[in-house]
Design an enzyme around this catalytic site. Structure first.
Site, short mmCIF file in Angstrom:
data_model
loop_
_atom_site.label_atom_id
_atom_site.label_comp_id
_atom_site.label_asym_id
_atom_site.label_seq_id
_atom_site.Cartn_x
_atom_site.Cartn_y
_atom_site.Cartn_z
N GLU A 3 -18.73 -5.77 10.71
CA GLU A 3 -19.66 -5.04 11.57
C GLU A 3 -20.69 -5.96 12.23
OE1 GLU A 3 -17.84 -2.27 8.69
OE2 GLU A 3 -18.92 -4.18 8.44
N ARG A 35 -24.73 -2.35 8.18
CA ARG A 35 -24.39 -3.72 7.86
C ARG A 35 -24.64 -4.66 9.04
NH1 ARG A 35 -19.05 -4.07 4.30
NH2 ARG A 35 -20.46 -5.23 2.96
N LYS A 65 0.84 -1.19 0.00
CA LYS A 65 0.00 0.00 0.00
C LYS A 65 0.88 1.25 0.00
CE LYS A 65 -4.27 1.64 2.15
NZ LYS A 65 -5.27 1.40 3.21
#
Length: 641
Positions: free
Chosen positions: A375, A403, A289
């Site tokens: 979640e 969610r 990343k």
């Protein structure tokens, strides 16, 4: 001003078709220039930088090998889609990225045929790509395309349960499906959990690093004479390192790990898979990343989300503020409560920095839990801790809490467990647009029996609501607060628990009462000043609670005023709807009360500044003023007098 990078090879790429037939050397050059272009673009607009830099080579290789948009490329979350957008005809529009009227920071089907599937939340790509694969095999409409289905999913997103549900289904169906695991060892924050450890073991061992044949280890894809030898070598390799491959147990041919920044490897593997795959295949690519930009690589979040910045120094250009952010106010308040109560614990779903729980974790490392992008699990995990005598603060953005709704209903509300929901990013959030707006939490929470739902009008109120939630043990309780800085009010040293279901009157007036729920209170006060100049002095009240309602306050406001107007930063079906229900049941409308409810409109509002988004929603001070004048029947000519 930073000079725009020189990009002679990228300049010749007008669409992905221009990549096809290029040599690996030329593809590398395009990738290098695409990385520089991405950095330059995001430095001006801000946005998600690190994720895109990590997939530059992969993006170029995918578009070079596959026939997009006929082949459907689905980006999970799509934080990483900026290089994809540059290659697919939107390079000239990059200065409008995440701006009003501009292109989205995520994939968006209405924006380009190359955006096969819209995204912004995680772990959806494999399900969507499998849907494309089945539609292809069942002869979907010709304009939907009949090509390959490719999902690109990060290791962080792979911690979401939906990804496993999709892989289980894909393995069962056996459809030709290509999943690329973009493994950068980091989602938004460093990943957590067993899957992260499993992936680390897959490529940490020396045999995987040295035995490059493992990168092409899907035995069924090799020419027949080589299959038996490769099969034996692969089994030896697996036994020597990890002892088994989860993905193959789920029905996928596993290819990898490969170097996601090595163009030659990428082209070779993608070409082989495209030519030979006859079922689900997972290609495991190792990336970094923020790759290629030191100021992103060296940040703790690898430059995940950035304001506009100076390319040379990496310094972000943010306007200074004297007011604390709501997120930091929440975190500091929770820390103070936890210092006096060792039962308080905090849970985040892969957003420790964004929710402020990184500060809590520094102070209480054993009482803070990052469960990854999960979640649903976070909510039920909190429910279990609450049932076990702890005081969990489930700290999740409003958009992501959606969610976990089934778990809120079944695992928390029905059992009346005292889970505390700290709901960050409530209301309209700006550049991330409709996908990240906190529009619906009041509507979907306040209809649950036994729950308490609060909204902070300012940062001082938030401090008191944290204390209220900490002290509340009779069922679930939620409090919401927006993104960004507070309004600059005086701050209390410690929060004081509020009386449940009781609002407050801010200013006494006549004719019209303005009942605010949340941080539109500052806009209400500005509207009241403008109205006072016209000789109209409204009563201003802060509801504080949407559930339970302050019946006495609401009924007294209705009885003492000609008109009552509620204002909130939520969708239809929220606070105003509950007030209307109360007024109807009490027969207040029979007395002639003029009631109006100002809510978010019944549309999804595209990205813009929060101020512009609230202007679209007609929830700014001038809109409140106009609503009062219209409700009271003040003529247009009188308004202009």
């Amino acid at each position: 001003m930073t000079q725009h990078p020189d990009t002679p090879h990228l300049d010749r790429i007008k669409s992905p078709a221009d990549l096809r037939g290029l040599s690996v050397t030329d593809l590398r050059r395009v990738a290098d220039e695409l990385r520089a272009e991405t950095i330059a673009a995001v430095s001006k607009t801000g946005g998600h930088l690190g994720a895109g830099l990590g997939v530059v080579e992969l993006t170029v290789a995918l578009h070079a090998i596959f026939d997009t948009p006929r082949d459907r490329l689905v980006w999970d979350v799509s934080h990483q889609c900026y290089p994809h957008k540059i290659l697919t005809g939107r390079r000239e529009k990059m200065p409008t990225l995440r701006k009003k009227g501009g292109i989205s920071g995520f994939t968006k089907r209405s924006e380009s045929p190359y955006d096969a599937f819209g995204a912004a939340h995680s772990s959806t790509s494999i399900s969507a790509a499998l849907g494309f694969a089945v539609a292809r095999d069942l002869g979907g409409a010709p304009d939907h395309g009949l090509g390959d289905a490719i999902a690109v999913i990060g290791d962080g997103a792979l911690s979401g349960g939906m990804a496993y549900e999709a892989m289980n289904s894909a393995g069962h169906l056996g459809k030709r499906l290509i999943v690329i695991l973009n493994d950068n060892e980091m989602s938004i924050a460093p990943p957590t959990g067993a899957m992260s450890s499993y992936l680390s073991r897959l490529y940490a061992g020396a045999p995987f690093q040295e035995f490059k044949a493992a990168a092409k280890g899907a035995v069924s894809l090799l020419p027949e004479p080589f299959q038996e030898g490769a099969r034996r070598a692969k089994e030896l390799l697996k036994a020597a390192t990890v002892g088994g491959t989860l993905f193959e147990e789920l029905g996928f041919s596993y290819v990898g790990p490969i170097d996601g920044h090595d163009m030659e490897q990428l082209v070779s593997v993608l070409s082989t898979v495209k030519a030979r795959a006859d079922g689900p295949v997972l290609i495991h690519a190792i990336t970094k990343k923020g790759k290629g930009y030191n100021h992103a690589e060296n940040r703790p979040d690898r430059g995940h989300a950035r304001a506009p910045f100076d390319v040379v120094t990496g310094e972000q250009r943010k306007a200074p503020s004297n007011a604390p952010s709501y997120t930091k106010t929440f975190a500091q308040s929770l820390i103070k409560e936890a210092e006096d109560d060792d039962k308080i614990v905090a849970v985040t779903a892969a957003m420790p920095d964004g929710t402020g729980l990184d500060l809590f974790a520094e102070r209480f490392p054993n009482r803070c839990f990052d469960v990854g992008i999960a979640e649903q699990h976070a909510v039920t995990f909190c429910a279990g801790m609450a049932a076990g005598g702890m005081k969990p603060f489930c700290t999740i953005y409003s958009t992501f809490l959606q969610r976990g709704y089934d778990q809120i209903v079944h695992d928390v509300a029905i059992q009346r467990l005292p889970v505390r929901f700290a709901i960050d990013r409530a209301g309209l959030v700006g550049a991330d647009g409709a996908t990240h707006a906190g529009s619906f939490d009041v509507a979907f929470l306040a209809n649950l029996p036994g729950i308490v739902v609060m909204a902070a009008a300012d940062e001082a109120e938030l401090v008191h609501m944290v204390a209220t939630a900490a002290a509340h043990n009779d069922g679930p309780i939620a409090f919401r607060y927006p993104r960004g800085e507070g309004v600059g009010v005086d701050m209390p040293e410690r929060g004081e628990p509020l009386e449940i279901g009781k609002g407050r009157v801010i200013a006494e007036g006549a004719r019209v009462a303005l009942l605010s729920f949340g941080t539109r209170l500052s806009e209400v006060q500005q509207a009241a000043e403008a109205l006072a100049a016209r000789g109209i002095t409204p009563t201003i009240a802060d509801a504080r609670f949407a559930k339970p309602l302050d019946r006495d306050l609401i009924l007294s406001l209705a009885a003492d005023h000609e008109a009552l107007i509620t204002i909130e930063e939520g969708a239809i079906g929220g606070f105003g709807s509950h007030v209307a229900q109360l007024l109807a049941e009490e027969g207040v409308f029979d007395s002639g009360l003029k009631y109006r409810s100002m809510v978010l409109p019944d549309i999804f509002i595209d990205q813009a500044s929060p101020e512009d988004m609230y202007a679209v929603a007609k929830l700014n001070a001038s809109d409140i003023e106009a609503k009062v004048l219209d409700t009271l029947g003040v003529a247009v000519m009188e308004q202009r007098a």
